[in-house]
Write a protein that holds these residues in place. Sequence first.
Motif, PDB file in Angstrom:
ATOM      1  N   GLY A 537       0.816  -1.205   0.000  1.00 13.84           N
ATOM      2  CA  GLY A 537       0.000   0.000   0.000  1.00 13.84           C
ATOM      3  C   GLY A 537       0.851   1.257   0.000  1.00 13.84           C
ATOM      4  O   GLY A 537       2.036   1.237  -0.333  1.00 13.84           O
ATOM      5  N   SER A 538       0.245   2.392   0.351  1.00  7.40           N
ATOM      6  CA  SER A 538       0.908   3.698   0.281  1.00  7.40           C
ATOM      7  C   SER A 538       1.370   3.920  -1.159  1.00  7.40           C
ATOM      8  O   SER A 538       0.550   4.112  -2.042  1.00  7.40           O
ATOM      9  CB  SER A 538       2.064   3.791   1.275  1.00  7.40           C
ATOM     10  OG  SER A 538       2.617   5.086   1.292  1.00  7.40           O
ATOM     11  N   LEU A 539       2.682   3.900  -1.411  1.00  3.86           N
ATOM     12  CA  LEU A 539       3.202   3.984  -2.773  1.00  3.86           C
ATOM     13  C   LEU A 539       3.793   2.640  -3.184  1.00  3.86           C
ATOM     14  O   LEU A 539       4.367   1.935  -2.360  1.00  3.86           O
ATOM     15  CB  LEU A 539       4.300   5.046  -2.869  1.00  3.86           C
ATOM     16  CG  LEU A 539       3.902   6.496  -2.591  1.00  3.86           C
ATOM     17  CD1 LEU A 539       5.138   7.392  -2.678  1.00  3.86           C
ATOM     18  CD2 LEU A 539       2.820   6.979  -3.554  1.00  3.86           C
ATOM     19  N   SER A 540       3.649   2.291  -4.451  1.00  3.49           N
ATOM     20  CA  SER A 540       4.444   1.200  -4.990  1.00  3.49           C
ATOM     21  C   SER A 540       5.889   1.684  -5.024  1.00  3.49           C
ATOM     22  O   SER A 540       6.155   2.888  -4.978  1.00  3.49           O
ATOM     23  CB  SER A 540       3.970   0.827  -6.389  1.00  3.49           C
ATOM     24  OG  SER A 540       2.630   0.380  -6.370  1.00  3.49           O
ATOM     25  N   GLU A 541       6.845   0.750  -5.136  1.00  3.69           N
ATOM     26  CA  GLU A 541       8.252   1.139  -5.003  1.00  3.69           C
ATOM     27  C   GLU A 541       9.095   0.589  -6.147  1.00  3.69           C
ATOM     28  O   GLU A 541       9.034  -0.604  -6.470  1.00  3.69           O
ATOM     29  CB  GLU A 541       8.792   0.638  -3.654  1.00  3.69           C
ATOM     30  CG  GLU A 541       8.029   1.222  -2.464  1.00  3.69           C
ATOM     31  CD  GLU A 541       8.500   0.667  -1.124  1.00  3.69           C
ATOM     32  OE1 GLU A 541       9.562   0.001  -1.099  1.00  3.69           O
ATOM     33  OE2 GLU A 541       7.811   0.896  -0.123  1.00  3.69           O
ATOM     34  N   TRP A 542       9.875   1.490  -6.751  1.00  2.00           N
ATOM     35  CA  TRP A 542      10.833   1.066  -7.768  1.00  2.00           C
ATOM     36  C   TRP A 542      11.803   0.043  -7.178  1.00  2.00           C
ATOM     37  O   TRP A 542      12.216   0.179  -6.021  1.00  2.00           O
ATOM     38  CB  TRP A 542      11.642   2.245  -8.285  1.00  2.00           C
ATOM     39  CG  TRP A 542      10.950   3.240  -9.158  1.00  2.00           C
ATOM     40  CD1 TRP A 542      10.774   4.576  -8.903  1.00  2.00           C
ATOM     41  CD2 TRP A 542      10.379   3.015 -10.455  1.00  2.00           C
ATOM     42  NE1 TRP A 542      10.129   5.189  -9.952  1.00  2.00           N
ATOM     43  CE2 TRP A 542       9.862   4.251 -10.925  1.00  2.00           C
ATOM     44  CE3 TRP A 542      10.242   1.889 -11.271  1.00  2.00           C
ATOM     45  CZ2 TRP A 542       9.239   4.373 -12.163  1.00  2.00           C
ATOM     46  CZ3 TRP A 542       9.613   2.019 -12.504  1.00  2.00           C
ATOM     47  CH2 TRP A 542       9.127   3.254 -12.937  1.00  2.00           C
ATOM     48  N   THR A 543      12.175  -0.960  -7.963  1.00  2.00           N
ATOM     49  CA  THR A 543      13.210  -1.897  -7.543  1.00  2.00           C
ATOM     50  C   THR A 543      14.350  -1.892  -8.557  1.00  2.00           C
ATOM     51  O   THR A 543      14.257  -1.280  -9.621  1.00  2.00           O
ATOM     52  CB  THR A 543      12.662  -3.331  -7.420  1.00  2.00           C
ATOM     53  OG1 THR A 543      12.134  -3.745  -8.687  1.00  2.00           O
ATOM     54  CG2 THR A 543      11.586  -3.412  -6.348  1.00  2.00           C
ATOM     55  N   GLN A 544      15.423  -2.582  -8.212  1.00  2.00           N
ATOM     56  CA  GLN A 544      16.619  -2.617  -9.036  1.00  2.00           C
ATOM     57  C   GLN A 544      16.367  -3.420 -10.308  1.00  2.00           C
ATOM     58  O   GLN A 544      16.243  -4.628 -10.264  1.00  2.00           O
ATOM     59  CB  GLN A 544      17.770  -3.242  -8.239  1.00  2.00           C
ATOM     60  CG  GLN A 544      19.044  -3.483  -9.014  1.00  2.00           C
ATOM     61  CD  GLN A 544      19.763  -2.193  -9.375  1.00  2.00           C
ATOM     62  OE1 GLN A 544      19.741  -1.235  -8.629  1.00  2.00           O
ATOM     63  NE2 GLN A 544      20.421  -2.182 -10.521  1.00  2.00           N
ATOM     64  N   ALA A 545      16.334  -2.734 -11.439  1.00  2.00           N
ATOM     65  CA  ALA A 545      16.132  -3.368 -12.743  1.00  2.00           C
ATOM     66  C   ALA A 545      14.911  -4.270 -12.703  1.00  2.00           C
ATOM     67  O   ALA A 545      13.861  -3.887 -12.206  1.00  2.00           O
ATOM     68  CB  ALA A 545      17.399  -4.134 -13.158  1.00  2.00           C
TER      69      ALA A 545
END
Length: 609
Positions: A537-545
């Motif tokens: 929830g909240s924000l989705s999060e970028w991950t490494q590649a």
Amino acid sequence: MRRQHLLLVILLGYPIFFSAETAAANEGSVDSEGGAVGGAIIKVWNNPEFAQTEAGGSFSAPISLAGKVTDTTILHNPLAGVAVFIPYYGQELTGTTNAAGEFTTNKISFGGTVVNDANEPIANAWVSLSTIAGEKAKPLTDTSDANGAFGNGGLVGIHAPSTLHQRNRRGALLRGNRLMVALSANQTITISLFTITGRRFFSHSIDNLSDRARSIELPELSAGFYLLKVTTGTYAATFKQVFFSQQRLMVYKSEVRGSRSAATAKKRSAGAIVPDTLVALADGYLTGSLAVSDDNTSGLKITLTPSNQWKPAGPLELEHQGSMVKIKANGHNFSMGQPVMLSENIDQVLWELEVPVHTVSFTYDFWMDTTEVTQKQYADVMTAGYTNYGNSNWSGTYGSGDSIPAYSLSYGDAMLYCNARSKADGLDTVYSYTGTAGDPGELIELKGLVSDFSKNGYRLATEAEWEYACRGGTVTDFYWNKNYRPYPETVADTAEINDHVLWGPKNGVSSSDPDYAVRSGAASKKPNNYGLYDMSGSLSEWTQAGEGWFTGEAVIDPKPTTSPQDTIFMYRGGNWGNNAAYLRPACRSWAFANYPYWHIGFRTVREVR
């Protein structure tokens, strides 16, 4: 193992026999006593339930088949009063369509026990077929033609058998009007559109697709379902998609990582039959599975191997350093991915990114931010690190303030933050690049981007690190020890989710709500067992590649590197606008690197050296 389904449909006074080898090919015929009969669309899909083992480790996993029968008109009128008889794993399932043309058969069961390596029973294990399916998830479906035949001509591949489906999903991915394809050098891609009845009316070929997107203008379309077929020199894939009037299709070239081993590819090759699989999950164990067949439905035994996830005794055991907490992963492992398809509420394209489950082991610990990077943290670090840092696009509508997590940032904006924070703390930077387009904090694009994992600075989490940390030592679909099916279905379930996450039914309903989107700020909900807030929830999060398609093989320290050709990256965690299905730690999504997403943020990690 070829599983034969025989479907007897009483339609317009005629007994119609619908036969299909669903694990081998979608071909067959529909006949009546008086000859071939057409004009019926028949869909059948699995409808199993979870079973929980008793004290003695025994289980009886119930399954029924569900489906729908309609005519072939544009309205797809339901056909009521249709009797359905389906031999299934040596047993008979029966049902009758209701006024909506829908049927659910009686239940049969797969029975057996779940044990550990010492052959001791495991209580409270969850057992289910791996292919829990809803109407959006691989139903057997086709239309009988005037000769009673189905599965021929243009209809082949609409709902391909599992062998073909596995190949297709590794080569092409369609989401909205964005098509991502894996291509070798100098390959040509051909994109064709068909009506739902299989008539081709558009075709376009692209030679030497570059690393940048290619825009294709589609013909004027009436809103509705169409078939989009993608063909290259090595594979073909067909998608059923809704299009609205005239629009453009954006085509992107992608590298598919994590190709299957030769042994696995041989098992999945054309003609191979992939049987259904029972999957078992239990706290403290890696996910286990067992193939089932017609002569193997009772007396089954599923053996689970102990897992070694880190399970802190409580908050006092957690070690903090500034805004970060140490995640103990060295010498630990976990089952990564989603073991079973959950329901029709889950986007099948996303679910296919989550399978198969595989074991991931680590040889290092890492620090992770306890919260998503806030707007103050981001602005302070970027102002100190870059003279041309511009004001990021944060809106009062979605949340603006020091404690609000930072969003509407490109993948490059997140990586520049990592580098600036590394320099501020006297660490080596992980990311290097040859050029930029735009200014820091304003959806910057990093050209020639390369990651160096030998450096000791801050970076984005790999998908494996992120999922391990999000699970917090649990094996369930949610890190507060709950599974998706049938949860959530009660008011109490919704309240429980509200305690842990900012999500759609509570925070994505109306902008007039004071808690809309992420206005309530970071760390406003309960943390997981590792002391991490807002992992779901909240924000989705970028991950490494991105790790591409999972292979099912056990891996150690998976660290996919960024490539200068990458334009699409994986993100995790669900967000404030999502329903519960997207809040699972296993859920994977992808997005383009430099679009102002209001629902994506990030947090950083740093390996313990």
